[in-house]
Design a protein around this motif. Structure first.
Motif, PDB file in Angstrom:
ATOM      1  N   SER A  26     -10.462  -7.733  -2.121  1.00  0.00           N
ATOM      2  CA  SER A  26     -11.922  -7.580  -2.205  1.00  0.00           C
ATOM      3  C   SER A  26     -12.215  -7.169  -3.639  1.00  0.00           C
ATOM      4  O   SER A  26     -11.431  -6.482  -4.264  1.00  0.00           O
ATOM      5  N   TYR A  27     -13.317  -7.584  -4.177  1.00  0.00           N
ATOM      6  CA  TYR A  27     -13.563  -7.270  -5.584  1.00  0.00           C
ATOM      7  C   TYR A  27     -13.938  -5.798  -5.685  1.00  0.00           C
ATOM      8  O   TYR A  27     -14.940  -5.380  -5.181  1.00  0.00           O
ATOM      9  N   THR A  28     -13.103  -5.010  -6.331  1.00  0.00           N
ATOM     10  CA  THR A  28     -13.355  -3.577  -6.349  1.00  0.00           C
ATOM     11  C   THR A  28     -13.919  -3.079  -7.671  1.00  0.00           C
ATOM     12  O   THR A  28     -13.664  -1.959  -8.081  1.00  0.00           O
ATOM     13  N   LEU A  29     -14.669  -3.923  -8.326  1.00  0.00           N
ATOM     14  CA  LEU A  29     -15.321  -3.445  -9.554  1.00  0.00           C
ATOM     15  C   LEU A  29     -16.409  -2.459  -9.166  1.00  0.00           C
ATOM     16  O   LEU A  29     -17.017  -2.583  -8.111  1.00  0.00           O
ATOM     17  N   PHE A  30     -16.627  -1.467 -10.005  1.00  0.00           N
ATOM     18  CA  PHE A  30     -17.676  -0.484  -9.736  1.00  0.00           C
ATOM     19  C   PHE A  30     -19.013  -1.129 -10.105  1.00  0.00           C
ATOM     20  O   PHE A  30     -19.257  -1.427 -11.272  1.00  0.00           O
ATOM     21  N   PRO A  31     -19.878  -1.341  -9.102  1.00  0.00           N
ATOM     22  CA  PRO A  31     -21.096  -2.120  -9.373  1.00  0.00           C
ATOM     23  C   PRO A  31     -22.058  -1.470 -10.359  1.00  0.00           C
ATOM     24  O   PRO A  31     -22.865  -2.178 -10.961  1.00  0.00           O
ATOM     25  N   PHE A  78      -6.980  -5.586  -5.819  1.00  0.00           N
ATOM     26  CA  PHE A  78      -7.207  -5.829  -4.393  1.00  0.00           C
ATOM     27  C   PHE A  78      -7.827  -7.203  -4.156  1.00  0.00           C
ATOM     28  O   PHE A  78      -8.371  -7.808  -5.061  1.00  0.00           O
ATOM     29  N   MET A  80      -3.399  -1.347  -9.374  1.00  0.00           N
ATOM     30  CA  MET A  80      -3.522  -2.276  -8.258  1.00  0.00           C
ATOM     31  C   MET A  80      -4.742  -3.172  -8.369  1.00  0.00           C
ATOM     32  O   MET A  80      -5.790  -2.745  -8.844  1.00  0.00           O
ATOM     33  N   ARG A  85       0.830  -1.204   0.000  1.00  0.00           N
ATOM     34  CA  ARG A  85       0.000   0.000   0.000  1.00  0.00           C
ATOM     35  C   ARG A  85       0.864   1.254   0.000  1.00  0.00           C
ATOM     36  O   ARG A  85       0.493   2.271  -0.596  1.00  0.00           O
ATOM     37  N   LYS A 126     -22.421  -7.883 -10.423  1.00  0.00           N
ATOM     38  CA  LYS A 126     -23.181  -8.799  -9.583  1.00  0.00           C
ATOM     39  C   LYS A 126     -23.597 -10.064 -10.322  1.00  0.00           C
ATOM     40  O   LYS A 126     -24.032 -11.036  -9.715  1.00  0.00           O
TER      41      LYS A 126
END
Lengths: 257, 143
Positions: free
Chosen positions: A81-86, A79, A77, A48, A130
């Motif tokens: 946790s899945y950091t896709l923009f929902p 991560f 980067m 980080r 999703k």
């Protein structure tokens, strides 16, 4: 040796806890550096700090000779946790960085589609996060980071939340892309097999306060087929790393109340 | 019809009589936006987003479904204010009809009035809920 990334005496303290001891690390162009260590050893903290999402309490990080002051597109980067923009489709997610750069739409789509195909998600461009499985979401996240053509790719246990089989396939996928694109990668993981299979160099960090305890070249040729995991050279390195990590895991557990 | 106009006036900021719902709305919206998933914000930074774009491209779209749900709730509160206002001081409208009916002891009209208010409130709430689900399919609203 002065590589593209230079971590110099970087230290991170949280209030009174020293999470990361003064650490030096040099990463050369096209290295795939994997970082192993017990929980709480500071490996994610180090990543980080390189990403610019955290500030060291001492020391500095230089990329191509310039001091890092914050996050940026030059250090993409992925991560855990899945950091896709929902609210965005796969295609729009992958285009995100390109939109910011102001590229013409046609070019964005071209680049994005290329990387979506590379990660094996051709045909899923209009899907929403999703609607995707964990593995598919991480593949999209990887495509999104790569599409932005970063100088370095930073990955924080990206496959940690996936089941074993999916994880192995993702490793092979990522390795294939790296072998082709030769990006410079810093990859944090818990998994020793993963570290040896993917890395050109493996680093082991000690328990808190973390410091680099071991730094080994991985003596395996590229391209790597998954069968390399059962060769003697692989086993030897794995054995050495297992011992080194085990000692640290024990030390870390001894510290817990 | 006057009741509907009063309802709209209660939601749209126009004067100090609707200060309570408006202030709560502003507060709730800022809290909602502040609650945007931190890892999404970090991911956006590592993709090169600039601070000004962050608000427009991440914070607002991320908070939009919750803000829409907040508006739906505020609609409910505003509706309550409208009813109270009507019952206290209106010279026309359903609330007025109810108080009139009280004076005339027309019980069936009172009950009718109450049911109508309830139904209008319910209908507008359900409509709002449907609209939010259509606008933001990606957010699992009203699970």
């Amino acid at each position: 040796m002065d590589g593209i990334l230079s971590v110099r005496q970087v230290e991170r303290r949280f209030d009174r806890t020293l999470a990361l001891q003064a650490t030096d690390l040099a990463v050369a162009e096209n290295d795939f550096v994997t970082i192993l260590g017990p929980s709480g050893c500071g490996k994610s903290t180090l990543l980080r700090i390189v990403a610019g999402l955290d500030r060291p309490t001492a020391g500095e990080v230089m990329l191509d000779g310039k001091r890092i002051a914050g996050p940026g597109a030059d250090r993409g980067m992925v991560f855990q946790s899945y950091t896709l923009f929902p609210w965005l489709s796969v295609l729009d997610n992958v285009c995100f960085g390109l939109v910011e750069r102001g590229l013409p739409r046609a070019q964005q789509l071209d680049i994005a589609r290329g990387f979506i195909a590379k990660v094996g998600l051709a045909g899923f461009e209009q899907h929403y996060p999703k609607q995707l499985s964990g593995g598919m979401q991480q593949r999209t996240a990887i495509a999104r980071a790569l599409a932005n053509d970063p100088r370095m790719l930073l990955m924080d246990e990206p496959f940690g939340a996936l089941d074993h089989q999916t994880r192995e396939l993702m490793q092979e996928l990522l390795l294939g892309i790296w072998e082709e694109q030769r990006k410079t990668v810093l990859f944090v993981t818990h998994d020793i097999d993963e570290a040896v299979f993917m890395g050109s160099r493996v680093i082991v960090m000690s328990a808190r306060p973390g410091r680099i305890k071991l730094d080994r070249e991985v003596p395996l040729a590229h391209p790597r087929h998954y069968s390399v995991k059962t060769t003697p050279a692989f086993a030897a390195l794995k054995a050495e790393l297992t011992e080194a990590v085990r000692v640290e895991v024990r030390a870390a557990q001894a510290m817990m109340p | 019809m006057p009741a509907v106009c009063r309802l709209i006036a209660a939601v749209v900021p126009t004067g100090c009589s609707d200060a309570p719902p408006r202030f709560t709305l502003v507060l709730t919206i800022s809290v909602t936006v502040g609650n945007t998933r931190r890892d999404l914000v970090e991911a956006a930074y590592t993709l090169g987003v600039k601070d000004a774009s962050l608000i427009r491209r991440v914070l607002i779209p991320g908070a939009a479904p919750e803000i829409a749900e907040t508006l739906r709730m505020v609609l409910g509160w505003a509706w309550t204010y409208v009813i109270v206002a009507e019952l206290i001081g209106a010279s026309s409208g359903i609330g007025h009809m109810i108080t009139d009916s009280q004076a005339l002891l027309a019980t069936d009209q009172i009950i009718f009035g109450i049911i109508v208010i309830g139904l209008i409130g319910l209908a507008s709430d359900l409509l709002f809920k449907w609209a939010n689900a259509r606008l933001y399919p990606w957010a699992a609203l009203g699970r």
